[in-house]
Motif scaffolding. Sequence first.
Motif, PDB file in Angstrom:
ATOM      1  N   MET A   1      42.822  44.454-142.459  1.00  0.00           N
ATOM      2  CA  MET A   1      44.437  44.431-142.017  1.00  0.00           C
ATOM      3  C   MET A   1      44.734  44.455-140.829  1.00  0.00           C
ATOM      4  O   MET A   1      44.194  45.538-140.174  1.00  0.00           O
ATOM      5  N   LEU A   2      44.854  43.110-140.192  1.00  0.00           N
ATOM      6  CA  LEU A   2      44.569  43.769-138.514  1.00  0.00           C
ATOM      7  C   LEU A   2      46.238  44.044-138.433  1.00  0.00           C
ATOM      8  O   LEU A   2      47.488  44.076-138.406  1.00  0.00           O
ATOM      9  N   LEU A   3      46.550  45.727-136.998  1.00  0.00           N
ATOM     10  CA  LEU A   3      47.721  45.827-136.783  1.00  0.00           C
ATOM     11  C   LEU A   3      48.369  45.417-135.704  1.00  0.00           C
ATOM     12  O   LEU A   3      47.140  45.151-134.398  1.00  0.00           O
ATOM     13  N   THR A   4      49.056  44.488-135.256  1.00  0.00           N
ATOM     14  CA  THR A   4      49.805  45.322-133.652  1.00  0.00           C
ATOM     15  C   THR A   4      49.768  46.778-133.316  1.00  0.00           C
ATOM     16  O   THR A   4      49.777  47.612-133.428  1.00  0.00           O
ATOM     17  N   ILE A   5      50.030  46.454-131.297  1.00  0.00           N
ATOM     18  CA  ILE A   5      49.780  47.558-130.906  1.00  0.00           C
ATOM     19  C   ILE A   5      51.521  48.371-131.464  1.00  0.00           C
ATOM     20  O   ILE A   5      51.428  49.623-130.871  1.00  0.00           O
ATOM     21  N   LYS A   6      52.454  48.314-131.136  1.00  0.00           N
ATOM     22  CA  LYS A   6      53.328  48.159-132.053  1.00  0.00           C
ATOM     23  C   LYS A   6      53.448  48.950-133.527  1.00  0.00           C
ATOM     24  O   LYS A   6      53.507  50.131-133.366  1.00  0.00           O
ATOM     25  N   LYS A   7      52.217  48.707-133.851  1.00  0.00           N
ATOM     26  CA  LYS A   7      52.075  48.785-136.068  1.00  0.00           C
ATOM     27  C   LYS A   7      51.335  49.954-135.405  1.00  0.00           C
ATOM     28  O   LYS A   7      51.740  50.966-136.352  1.00  0.00           O
ATOM     29  N   VAL A   8      50.395  50.027-134.312  1.00  0.00           N
ATOM     30  CA  VAL A   8      48.754  51.056-134.301  1.00  0.00           C
ATOM     31  C   VAL A   8      50.361  52.545-134.005  1.00  0.00           C
ATOM     32  O   VAL A   8      49.644  53.877-134.509  1.00  0.00           O
ATOM     33  N   ARG A  38      45.841  41.293-128.566  1.00  0.00           N
ATOM     34  CA  ARG A  38      45.552  42.592-129.460  1.00  0.00           C
ATOM     35  C   ARG A  38      45.835  42.361-130.532  1.00  0.00           C
ATOM     36  O   ARG A  38      47.270  42.936-130.992  1.00  0.00           O
ATOM     37  N   ARG A  39      44.917  42.391-131.897  1.00  0.00           N
ATOM     38  CA  ARG A  39      44.690  42.582-132.684  1.00  0.00           C
ATOM     39  C   ARG A  39      43.895  43.787-133.576  1.00  0.00           C
ATOM     40  O   ARG A  39      43.055  43.443-133.034  1.00  0.00           O
ATOM     41  N   TYR A  40      44.160  45.073-133.835  1.00  0.00           N
ATOM     42  CA  TYR A  40      43.108  45.641-134.364  1.00  0.00           C
ATOM     43  C   TYR A  40      42.908  46.467-135.750  1.00  0.00           C
ATOM     44  O   TYR A  40      43.762  46.444-136.639  1.00  0.00           O
ATOM     45  N   LYS A  41      41.569  46.470-136.267  1.00  0.00           N
ATOM     46  CA  LYS A  41      41.443  46.264-137.678  1.00  0.00           C
ATOM     47  C   LYS A  41      42.270  47.778-137.973  1.00  0.00           C
ATOM     48  O   LYS A  41      41.575  48.972-137.904  1.00  0.00           O
TER      49      LYS A  41
END
Length: 157
Positions: A1-8, A38-41
Amino acid sequence: MLLTIKKVKELYDISRITLINWEKEGLITPVRTPKGRRRYKKEDIEKLLGMLEEKPKPKVVLYARVSTKKQEEYLKNQIRRLEEYANFQGWQYEVISEIASGVNENRRGLLKLLNKIKRGEVEKVVIEYPDRLARFGFEYLKFFMESFGVELIVLNG
């Protein structure tokens, strides 16, 4: 699942600056969207936070190579002999094998091996003959490995 900076930030209370610092330190690598965002795992974030157990990585790499598709049977035998040696030593290992010329400088398997060494994921590399690693420049590759504390084991030669 990829997360936005806001979601992180929402899920883990980690700031944008912290994420970028982790990126600069090489602790995390974001996936970039076509627009460069950027998208983070999720797994990467949780691994850094100690929420996920990391599987121990094999520290021994068995490297096998043949030059042509016609030699595929020889490649299988080469891998079998390397595995027999590693099993006799009682090692956990990973096999990296490829079909590519020994003078080709763009070999995926060799690049994968060198990157693992740079990241400190390898303690020993086992090959059957020096020319399986490279036709030319074997000593340079050996020096590179040794400079990262990696022992190169050549079974024959």
